[in-house]
Design an enzyme around this catalytic site. Structure first.
Site: not given
Length: 590
Positions: A57, A223, A414, A417, A461, A516, A573
């Site tokens: 929105s 944004h 961060d 994970c 994610t 990744t 990773d």
């Protein structure tokens, strides 16, 4: 920066704004629980391809304001500047529209929107609904190099794509034609936005970053995100810069459009929300004259208004759509589809009197209820005890690996994970070990039961990526159902996994070599398809994970982490390592 608002509760504001659309267009209905606005069923309406869009929105009248005849069939809304959930999109596609002729799901190209609308797409496909997905990307304000694998953002010009797509669907175009013209129109479109100031979201703290007086941000998104650069504000100079970013096909970083003397264009001037109509009209005049003077372009249509906003952003965007032959025949050119009548409050065409005369009651509308994918049986069979043994082995390896995954992610990410993977693994293991869970011998429903747990316990994610992959896996299994009971063999699982990898690539730019979890996932799936040997596939995933130690990150938070000399060659990773542990656990149990 304007920080005064009539509403202090942003959630209440969103709900009331969405409900208001049923007051200004009586052909619409609103599901407040799912925040979906959709066209009311009409028995006299011929079946057509359903067009579904949506987004955060704060962009009003987009996206719900474009629901109506000749445009969208439904729109799902998130909170301010946040994507709606995959469940909202699934609900819209399965319960709120006539999906007999297929569904095109078409959001803007932002990571959260792509992942959640993509997950909703796969859920619809898994339920047997013919569904296509396309993310609009028209922004030329950010160059190709900076945009990288993520690509262009979707901004104001995307509304032209929605209008074209909606008109073709209303005219009876097939799903293939509608999907084709979405891509075709997008390929001939470029936009740039600029703003004098950031915006303030109701109910939130005032942001510290402001644009100094006398400067303008060129390339501003929708944004509050920054653009390509700031420059001294002078309207003619700003417009000149913006038009060069759109039309200079000699600029290799922004040559999204090519231009020849005979080309014709449609011009759209979009208000980001806070520019007065008087000033916006003056901006349109300046843009038009510079196009004519500097580029010898006289647009065949000039459309001005408020179409896709950033709340009350003090800025505007310029979009140019190059007209080209769609190849679809008479009545289906880009211009004809733009000129076709539409009945949506966000578009310029007014609501027809006949619609007001046929006004429906204000009573809540009961939507149809379609069985979710996990309740739709298949004929692919498995051994529940073997499933629990094999999956349980892999899940326990993930849980045991959490401290090491967390340590790796603390160094190169961060730090969340390992915790996220452990939380999901524990929840799925609990499902498998619960005697009342009633996991049957139906392979597809078993996978869908697991999907529900993953979606409810794994966030971020990585959670969205796993959920998309598993939804596509369920679809890949169901596609191999031949109508009679048959075992879910290694061949069938391998083909379904390959299908899921292909589907996942539509929603994330990650590829092997980007450092990744894809570096473990793709080798496993490819090797299993080639060899039908789970142990060889698990070894390929482990080798892929080991290779990430020496890779430079192309995606994810590791891109921004310094001190590479301390971890390159030593730390894999974290996501790939956790997945490899799971796959090794599977192989051990077989």
């Amino acid at each position: 920066m304007q920080t005064k608002h009539f509403f202090s509760d942003p959630n209440h504001l969103v709900l009331t704004a969405l409900h208001s659309l049923t007051l200004t267009n009586p052909s619409l209905a609103f599901d407040p629980e799912q925040k979906v606005v959709f066209r009311r069923p009409d028995p006299s309406r011929k079946p057509k391809v359903a067009i579904i869009s949506g987004g955060g929105s704060g962009h009003e009248p987009a996206f719900a304001g474009y629901v109506g005849h000749g445009l969208l069939d439904a729109s799902a809304a998130g909170t301010i500047f946040a994507s709606p959930s995959a469940e909202q999109i699934r609900h819209a596609a399965m319960n709120c529209v006539d999906n007999e002729k297929g569904v095109l799901i078409i959001p803007m190209n932002y990571t959260g929107d792509v992942l959640n609308f993509g997950m909703g797409t796969e859920k619809a496909r898994a339920a047997g609904i013919k569904t296509e997905f396309f993310a609009i990307n028209d922004d030329a304000g950010v160059g190709k190099k900076k945009g990288g694998k993520v690509g262009r953002r979707g901004i104001g010009g995307g509304i032209l794509v929605l209008k074209i797509v909606g008109a073709l669907a209303e005219a009876g175009g097939s799903l293939e034609e509608v999907y084709h013209i979405a891509r075709f129109a997008n390929d001939h479109l470029a936009s740039v936005g600029s703003s004098l100031e950031h915006v303030h979201i109701p109910g939130r703290a005032v942001p510290e970053d402001t644009i100094p007086d006398g400067q303008v941000e060129v390339g501003m998104g929708i944004h509050n995100e920054p653009g390509s650069h700031r420059m001294k504000f002078d309207l003619p100079d700003v417009v000149k810069t913006m038009l060069l970013q759109i039309l200079d096909h000699n600029d290799p970083d922004r040559a999204y459009l090519t231009r020849h003397p005979e080309d014709e264009f449609v011009l759209l001037i979009n208000n980001l929300g806070g520019v007065s109509t008087l000033e916006l009209s003056g901006i349109t005049d300046e843009v038009y004259h510079q196009l004519e003077k500097d580029f010898d372009i006289k647009p065949v249509r000039v459309i001005q208004g408020t179409f896709l906003t950033s709340l009350n952003g003090l800025g505007f965007s310029i979009s140019l759509l190059k007209l080209a032959d769609t190849g679809l025949g008479p009545g289906k050119s880009l211009l004809e589809l733009l000129d076709a009548p539409a009945e949506a409050v966000g578009w310029s065409a007014p609501i027809r009197p006949a619609t007001w005369n046929a006004r429906h009651s204000d009573a809540p509308l009961k939507v149809k209820s379609v069985k979710p994918a996990e309740e739709q049986p298949s004929n692919l069979k498995l051994n529940p005890a073997a499933l629990k043994k094999v999956l349980g082995s892999g899940l326990k390896r993930v849980i045991a690996a959490e401290p090491l995954v967390t340590r790796y992610d603390t160094i190169v990410g961060d730090g969340d994970c390992g915790v996220g993977m452990k939380r999901g693994a524990e929840a799925v293991l609990s499902l498998l070990e619960d005697p009342s869970s009633n996991i049957t011998d139906d392979a597809v429903t078993a996978v869908n039961r697991i999907i529900t747990v993953v979606e409810n316990t794994m966030d971020g994610t990585s959670g969205a990526i796993y959920a998309i992959f598993l939804n596509a896996l369920a679809h890949g299994l169901r596609a191999q159902d031949r109508g009679s009971a048959a075992p879910a063999t290694t061949d069938i699982w391998a083909a379904a996994l390959k299908h899921a990898v292909t589907a996942l690539a539509k929603y994330t730019p990650a590829q092997p070599g980007d450092r990744t979890m894809i570096d473990a996932l793709v080798p496993f799936c490819n090797t299993l398809l080639e060899t039908k040997d789970v142990h060889a596939a698990a070894k390929a995933a482990q080798d892929g994970t080991e290779a990430t130690k020496s890779m430079k990150a192309s995606l994810g938070r590791a891109v921004y982490v310094g001190g590479e000399e301390e971890w390159v060659g030593k730390i894999p990773d974290p996501g790939a390592y956790g997945l490899s542990e799971f796959l090794n656990g599977l192989a051990e149990a077989m």
